[in-house]
Scaffold this active site. Structure first.
Site, PDB file in Angstrom:
ATOM      1  N   GLY A  29      62.592  36.401  23.049  1.00 20.20           N
ATOM      2  CA  GLY A  29      62.658  35.669  23.855  1.00 20.20           C
ATOM      3  C   GLY A  29      61.272  35.857  24.399  1.00 20.20           C
ATOM      4  N   MET A  30      60.146  36.548  24.089  1.00 18.76           N
ATOM      5  CA  MET A  30      59.048  36.958  23.996  1.00 18.76           C
ATOM      6  C   MET A  30      57.627  35.606  23.762  1.00 18.76           C
ATOM      7  SD  MET A  30      58.125  40.267  25.504  1.00 18.76           S
ATOM      8  CE  MET A  30      56.508  40.022  26.494  1.00 18.76           C
ATOM      9  N   ASP A 140      61.099  49.443  22.885  1.00 19.67           N
ATOM     10  CA  ASP A 140      61.873  48.321  22.474  1.00 19.67           C
ATOM     11  C   ASP A 140      62.484  49.623  20.771  1.00 19.67           C
ATOM     12  OD1 ASP A 140      63.687  47.040  22.284  1.00 19.67           O
ATOM     13  OD2 ASP A 140      61.779  45.057  21.909  1.00 19.67           O
TER      14      ASP A 140
END
Length: 688
Positions: A29-30, A140
Site C-alpha cells: 500500500g505504501m 509491523d
C-alpha cells in the site's frame, strides 16, 4: 517485503542515480520494491520506492528520510540493514537494502519442527531487544517481513518504516492489508498509541502460526480480523502443543500490561517452554536448520551472549545474595541483550520480575541461531539507565548530582544522537509537568517553582526545549485552576502566589499576562480590611467571603452621612419610657454623653440601611448592614450598644437587634425598624 497483489499495475521504473532497475519484485500500500543493481559495487539490492500518495507532502517525505536514517543505524545479525537512502528523479523517497531471494517466513511450513520455531523466535526477539533498547519500535512484525539470507538466517525487514508516527495507520482501514491485521495488537487495531509490547504481541502471533500452520484469529477482511484481535479470547493449542500455551497466553494478552514486559523477558519465557519427546536437543554443538540441509558448528562458536540473552542475568538478579547494582552501572540486561530496564506505566501490573522462573545459568543454547552481537554499553547508556531508575524512583530534580535531569544532561554530553535520549527526555519532562501541576494544586508553590526552574535550566538541546512545551501547558492549566478556585474563595493572595510557577517555567508573555489579569481581578479583601476605619476581619463562610468591620459605625461617620444627605433623625427614646413624647431624643442627643468616636445610637434599622447604601456609592463596592448569618459576633461589652442585624422577625415587620447592652441582658430581640433606640447601633459588612 509484501507479496505482489493480484491485479496491481506496476508503475514505470523510477530513475535513481547510481542504480539500474531490473524488475518489480514486490509492492504494497505504501511502496513498490524493485530488484536493482548498485553500479558502484556491482551488487544486487532491493530498492523500496515510496508511492506518491503515501507521502504526499514534503514534510512527510523528510520525516520518512529521517526515520530511515535512524533505522539504518541498527546493526544486528537478524535485522535487514539499509545501504542507502535518497530521492528518485521524480522526487520520491527510496532506500536500498540487501536482496534476499530466499523467501519469507510465510512461505515456510515449520509445523512439527519446534526446534526451528524456537530458533526463529529467538532470532526475532534478539533483534527486537536490540532495536527497542535504541528507542525503535517495528510496528509491523509479520511473516512477510521475516526474510532469509544465504545462510538461511531469519532477518527482520521493514524495521520501523511501515507504521512510524506521521505516516498514518497504513493509509486507511480500507487499504489495510489482511497480512498486517493478522498480526496486529488490539491497541494498534483500536488506533491507540503503541509501544514495544505491540511488537511482542505480533511475535506471539508468529509463534502460533509457525506451530500450527494457521493464524490464531481469522476474518473475512481486514476489519473483521482486527476486531477478532480486540474481542476474541486467546485460542487453545492442540494437545501435542499444549506445553506452549502459557507462552502464547502471555504473548497474546489483550492488555499490554499483561504481556511480557520486554523482549528479554519473552526470551526467558521461551527458554522455559518445555521440550517434548522427539524434539531434538542440542548438547555441545549447535545446528543450523535450513532447506539446504543440516550441519554442526563447533560449540566454541557460540558466545556467552546467547546464554545472557536466555535470561542468565535475571536468574542472577533474583538471588537474595546478589548486591544491588551501582547507579552508574549498566543493567545486566543491557549488557547481555541490549534491552533497557523495563519501562511501564505506573498502573502496570506486570513487571520484569513477575514472569516466573528464568533460565538457569547453564541453559542450553537454542538451535539454529547465530549469536547476535551485543550492543556496546556506552557512557550514554549508563547515564540513561540511571536516569530511568531515578525517574521510576521519583527523583526528578533532587538530590543534586543524582537525579533524572542531571543524568539526562550527562547522557546528552556523552552522545547527543543516542536513539533513546529523546524518548526518555520526553518522559522525564512529562513527569516534571505532572508533579509540578500537583504541587501547584496543593499550594506548595515554592517546591513547584524549584522543580520547574531546574527543568528549565536543563533544557538546552532542541529535544529538551521541545519537551518543555507540554510542561508549560500543564503548568498553565494548573495555575488557571488555582485562580478559578481563588475567584470563588475571593482569595487574591492565593491566586497571586500561584503565578510563581509561571515565572519559573517561563510561560510566554501572553499566557502570563492573561493569568496575571485573572489573579489581579480578584478583590484584595485583606488590603480592604486594613483600610477600613477601626479595622476589619476577613470571614470565609462556605462560598461567601467578606470583611466585617471590627467596630460599629461611629458618631463621626454617621454625622458625615447626615451632612451629605440632610437625612432627618428617627424618633428615639429609651424603650418603655413614657417621656419619649415630652422629651424627644435622637442620635445627636441620645440622653447621655458620647464622644465623637463612640458608636452611634438612636438610629433606626432604615437609617442603618441607607447609611450603608450611601457608603457603597461613595466607595464603589458593596457595603451592607451585618447579618447573623454572616457570622458577625454579637457585642458583649457591658457599656456598649446592641446592634441592628439584617435578620427580620414577625414576617419581617420587625428587625432583629443582637448583643447585650448596658440595659438589657438579652442576646437578641425583635424591634420596630422605623424607630431608633438609645442602646442599639449597627455594624457594616464589606463585600468583594
Amino acid at each position: 517485503m509484501s507479496q505482489t497483489t493480484i491485479g496491481y499495475e506496476s508503475p514505470a521504473p523510477p530513475r535513481i542515480a547510481g542504480y539500474r532497475i531490473v524488475r518489480v519484485i514486490g509492492h504494497g500500500g505504501m511502496a513498490t520494491v524493485y530488484l536493482g543493481t548498485q553500479l558502484s559495487l556491482g551488487r544486487d539490492v532491493a530498492i523500496k520506492v515510496m508511492r506518491p500518495e503515501a507521502l504526499a507532502d514534503e514534510v512527510s517525505r523528510r520525516r520518512f528520510e529521517n526515520e530511515t536514517r535512524t533505522i539504518a543505524r541498527l546493526e544486528h545479525p537478524h535485522i535487514v540493514g539499509i545501504h542507502d537512502v535518497g530521492r528518485t528523479d521524480d522526487g520520491l523517497p527510496w532506500y536500498a537494502m540487501p536482496h534476499l531471494p530466499h523467501g519469507h517466513l510465510g512461505q515456510r511450513d515449520l509445523r512439527g519442527d519446534q526446534a526451528r520455531v524456537r530458533a526463529v523466535l529467538h532470532a526475532l526477539l534478539s533483534a527486537l531487544a536490540y532495536a527497542h533498547a535504541r528507542g525503535v519500535i517495528h510496528r509491523d512484525v509479520k511473516a512477510e517481513n521475516v526474510l532469509f539470507d544465504e545462510a538461511d538466517r531469519p532477518l527482520l525487514a521493514d524495521f520501523g518504516i511501515a507504521l512510524r508516527r506521521g505516516y498514518g495507520t497504513r493509509m486507511t482501514m480500507v487499504g489495510l492489508a489482511v497480512g498486517s491485521t493478522a498480526y496486529m495488537a488490539p491497541e494498534q487495531a483500536r488506533g491507540q498509541q503503541v509501544d514495544f509490547r505491540a511488537d511482542l504481541y505480533s511475535v506471539g502471533v508468529l509463534a502460533w502460526e509457525m506451530l500450527t500452520g494457521a493464524l490464531p484469529f481469522e476474518g473475512e477482511d481486514a476489519l473483521s480480523m482486527a476486531l477478532a484481535h480486540v474481542q476474541n479470547p486467546v485460542p487453545r493449542l492442540p494437545p501435542a502443543l499444549r506445553h506452549w500455551q502459557r507462552f502464547i497466553d502471555q504473548a497474546l494478552a489483550k492488555s499490554p500490561k499483561r504481556r511480557f514486559s520486554d523482549a528479554a523477558q519473552m526470551l526467558d519465557a521461551l527458554a522455559q517452554v518445555p521440550q517434548r519427546d522427539g524434539e531434538p536437543r542440542i548438547t555441545g554443538s549447535i545446528r543450523r536448520i535450513g532447506r539446504g540441509g543440516r550441519r554442526l558448528l563447533p560449540w566454541l562458536a557460540v558466545p556467552v551472549v546467547v546464554l545472557a540473552g536466555l535470561g542468565t542475568w535475571r536468574w542472577l538478579d533474583r538471588r537474595e545474595a546478589a548486591p544491588a547494582p551501582a547507579d552508574d552501572a549498566p543493567p545486566a540486561a543491557a549488557v547481555a541483550t541490549a534491552t533497557p530496564p523495563p519501562v511501564q506505566d505506573a498502573s502496570s501490573d506486570a513487571g520484569a520480575d513477575d514472569a516466573g522462573p528464568a533460565a538457569a545459568p547453564d541453559a542450553t543454547p537454542v538451535a539454529g541461531i547465530e549469536a547476535p552481537r551485543a550492543a556496546p554499553v556506552s557512557e550514554a547508556d549508563r547515564h540513561l539507565a540511571a536516569a530511568e531508575r531515578l525517574l521510576q524512583a521519583g527523583r526528578l530534580a533532587a538530590p543534586a548530582d543524582d537525579n533524572a535531569l542531571e543524568r539526562l544532561d550527562r547522557a546528552r554530553v556523552a552522545d547527543a544522537q543516542h536513539l533513546r535520549l529523546p524518548a526518555l527526555t520526553a518522559r522525564v519532562f512529562d513527569a516534571v509537568g505532572t508533579r509540578a501541576a500537583a504541587l501547584i494544586a496543593r499550594r506548595d508553590d515554592g517546591a513547584a517553582a524549584d522543580l520547574l526552574q531546574a527543568a528549565r535550566a536543563h533544557a538546552v538541546a532542541p529535544a529538551e526545549i521541545a519537551a518543555l512545551q507540554p510542561v508549560r501547558a500543564k503548568v498553565a492549566d494548573a495555575i488557571e485552576a488555582r485562580i478559578a478556585d481563588a475567584v470563588t474563595a475571593v482569595d487574591r493572595d492565593d491566586a497571586v502566589a500561584s503565578l510563581a510557577g509561571a515565572d519559573a517555567i517561563g510561560l510566554d508573555a501572553a499566557t502570563k499576562a492573561r493569568l496575571r489579569r485573572g489573579a489581579s481581578a480578584i478583590p484584595d479583601l485583606n488590603a480592604l480590611a486594613a483600610r477600613i476605619a477601626g479595622g476589619a476581619r476577613v470571614v470565609r463562610s462556605g462560598d461567601a467571603v467578606f470583611a466585617i468591620s471590627s467596630a460599629p459605625v461611629s458618631r463621626n461617620e454617621y454625622a458625615a452621612f447626615v451632612a451629605a444627605t440632610g437625612r432627618k433623625s428617627a424618633p428615639c427614646r429609651a424603650r418603655g419610657s413614657v417621656l419619649r413624647a415630652l422629651a424627644p431624643r435622637d442620635w445627636e442627643a441620645p440622653g447621655f454623653d458620647q464622644a465623637p468616636g463612640d458608636p452611634v445610637v438612636c438610629v433606626s434599622w432604615h437609617d442603618a440601611v441607607d447609611y450603608a447604601r450611601w457608603r457603597s456609592e461613595r466607595e464603589g463596592r458593596s457595603i451592607v448592614v451585618a447579618s447573623t448569618a454572616q457570622g458577625a459576633a454579637a457585642p458583649t461589652a457591658a457599656d456598649g450598644p446592641a446592634e441592628w442585624r439584617s435578620d427580620c422577625a414577625a414576617a419581617c415587620k420587625d428587625r432583629v437587634a443582637a448583643g447585650r447592652s448596658r440595659r438589657d441582658d438579652l442576646d437578641s430581640r425583635a424591634l420596630d425598624p422605623r424607630r431608633g433606640y438609645d442602646d442599639v447601633g449597627f455594624r457594616l459588612v464589606h463585600l468583594p
